[in-house]
Write a protein that holds these residues in place. Structure first.
Motif, short mmCIF file in Angstrom:
data_model
loop_
_atom_site.label_atom_id
_atom_site.label_comp_id
_atom_site.label_asym_id
_atom_site.label_seq_id
_atom_site.Cartn_x
_atom_site.Cartn_y
_atom_site.Cartn_z
N TRP A 143 14.50 1.15 -0.44
CA TRP A 143 13.35 1.36 -1.31
C TRP A 143 12.85 0.03 -1.88
CZ3 TRP A 143 12.48 0.38 -6.50
CH2 TRP A 143 11.30 0.90 -7.00
N TRP A 144 13.76 -0.80 -2.31
CA TRP A 144 13.39 -2.05 -2.97
C TRP A 144 12.63 -2.98 -2.02
CZ3 TRP A 144 13.14 -3.61 -7.80
CH2 TRP A 144 12.97 -4.95 -8.07
N PHE A 145 13.07 -3.07 -0.77
CA PHE A 145 12.45 -4.03 0.16
C PHE A 145 11.30 -3.46 0.98
CE2 PHE A 145 16.51 -6.26 -0.46
CZ PHE A 145 15.99 -7.48 -0.85
N LEU A 146 11.20 -2.14 1.13
CA LEU A 146 10.16 -1.57 1.96
C LEU A 146 9.14 -0.73 1.20
CD1 LEU A 146 12.28 -0.54 5.07
CD2 LEU A 146 10.86 -2.55 4.79
N MET A 147 9.58 0.17 0.39
CA MET A 147 8.66 1.10 -0.27
C MET A 147 7.96 0.47 -1.47
SD MET A 147 9.02 3.56 1.73
CE MET A 147 8.19 4.92 0.97
N ARG A 148 8.66 -0.30 -2.25
CA ARG A 148 8.09 -0.88 -3.46
C ARG A 148 6.91 -1.81 -3.17
NH1 ARG A 148 9.68 -5.39 -6.56
NH2 ARG A 148 8.99 -5.21 -8.70
N PRO A 149 7.02 -2.74 -2.21
CA PRO A 149 5.86 -3.59 -1.91
C PRO A 149 4.66 -2.79 -1.38
CG PRO A 149 7.84 -4.56 -1.02
CD PRO A 149 8.21 -3.20 -1.50
N GLN A 150 4.93 -1.74 -0.63
CA GLN A 150 3.84 -0.92 -0.12
C GLN A 150 3.11 -0.21 -1.26
OE1 GLN A 150 5.09 2.04 2.68
NE2 GLN A 150 3.02 2.73 3.08
N LYS A 151 3.83 0.29 -2.23
CA LYS A 151 3.20 0.95 -3.38
C LYS A 151 2.39 -0.06 -4.20
CE LYS A 151 5.80 4.96 -3.62
NZ LYS A 151 5.21 6.23 -3.47
N LYS A 152 2.89 -1.28 -4.35
CA LYS A 152 2.15 -2.30 -5.08
C LYS A 152 0.83 -2.62 -4.36
CE LYS A 152 4.82 -5.47 -7.52
NZ LYS A 152 5.63 -6.70 -7.56
N GLU A 153 0.88 -2.71 -3.04
CA GLU A 153 -0.33 -3.00 -2.26
C GLU A 153 -1.32 -1.84 -2.37
OE1 GLU A 153 -3.09 -4.87 0.18
OE2 GLU A 153 -1.39 -5.66 -0.93
N GLN A 154 -0.84 -0.61 -2.37
CA GLN A 154 -1.73 0.55 -2.52
C GLN A 154 -2.41 0.54 -3.88
OE1 GLN A 154 0.84 3.87 -1.77
NE2 GLN A 154 0.48 3.83 0.44
N LYS A 155 -1.69 0.18 -4.93
CA LYS A 155 -2.28 0.10 -6.26
C LYS A 155 -3.32 -1.01 -6.33
CE LYS A 155 1.57 1.91 -8.95
NZ LYS A 155 2.61 1.60 -9.94
N ARG A 156 -3.03 -2.15 -5.70
CA ARG A 156 -3.97 -3.27 -5.69
C ARG A 156 -5.26 -2.88 -4.97
NH1 ARG A 156 -6.23 -6.88 -2.62
NH2 ARG A 156 -5.21 -6.10 -0.76
N LEU A 157 -5.12 -2.20 -3.84
CA LEU A 157 -6.29 -1.79 -3.07
C LEU A 157 -7.10 -0.73 -3.81
CD1 LEU A 157 -7.81 -2.26 -0.47
CD2 LEU A 157 -6.40 -0.52 0.61
N ALA A 158 -6.43 0.19 -4.49
CA ALA A 158 -7.13 1.22 -5.27
C ALA A 158 -7.93 0.57 -6.40
CB ALA A 158 -6.14 2.23 -5.82
N GLN A 159 -7.35 -0.42 -7.06
CA GLN A 159 -8.07 -1.12 -8.12
C GLN A 159 -9.25 -1.89 -7.56
OE1 GLN A 159 -5.74 -3.91 -10.35
NE2 GLN A 159 -7.43 -4.47 -11.68
N LEU A 160 -9.05 -2.52 -6.40
CA LEU A 160 -10.12 -3.27 -5.75
C LEU A 160 -11.30 -2.35 -5.42
CD1 LEU A 160 -10.30 -6.24 -4.17
CD2 LEU A 160 -10.16 -4.71 -2.21
N LEU A 161 -11.01 -1.16 -4.90
CA LEU A 161 -12.07 -0.22 -4.53
C LEU A 161 -12.76 0.38 -5.76
CD1 LEU A 161 -10.44 1.62 -1.51
CD2 LEU A 161 -12.08 -0.26 -1.48
N SER A 162 -12.04 0.50 -6.86
CA SER A 162 -12.66 1.06 -8.06
C SER A 162 -13.61 0.06 -8.72
CB SER A 162 -11.59 1.50 -9.06
OG SER A 162 -10.93 0.39 -9.60
#
Length: 100
Positions: free
Chosen positions: A27-46
């Motif tokens: 989770w720490w090395f694979l899932m966490r960075p993916q969730k951070k990138e999804q949040k960044r992209l969602a903010q960018l689109l908003s």
């Protein structure tokens, strides 16, 4: 000779602990960075605005000329007739116009 690793692997509690550590590392090395990138992209689109230069998933650069809830209309190139409606999720990068 009895070692800590073999003792943990032989006990049911130790086996559960080893699996928990493996899942935690996964989770720490694979899932966490993916969730951070999804949040960044969602903010960018908003924060999209008319006039922003965008890069689409297909590699085209264009300028946003209209925005709705889920879609945008992007104008590509210097040809003013090349306006394509697309989903916001097709945008991967946004560049704000310089305020001069």
């Amino acid at each position: 000779m009895f070692t800590l690793a073999s003792g943990l692997a032989n006990s049911p509690l130790g086996l559960i602990l080893i699996y928990a550590v493996i899942i935690g590392v996964f989770w720490w090395f694979l899932m966490r960075p993916q969730k951070k990138e999804q949040k960044r992209l969602a903010q960018l689109l908003s924060e999209l605005e008319v006039g922003d230069t965008v890069l689409t998933t297909s590699g085209f650069y264009g300028v946003i000329i209209d925005i709705t809830d889920d879609d945008v209309i992007v104008e590509f190139g210097s040809n003013k007739n090349c306006r394509i409606p697309m989903q916001k999720s097709a945008i991967v990068q946004v560049e704000k116009p310089d305020a001069e």
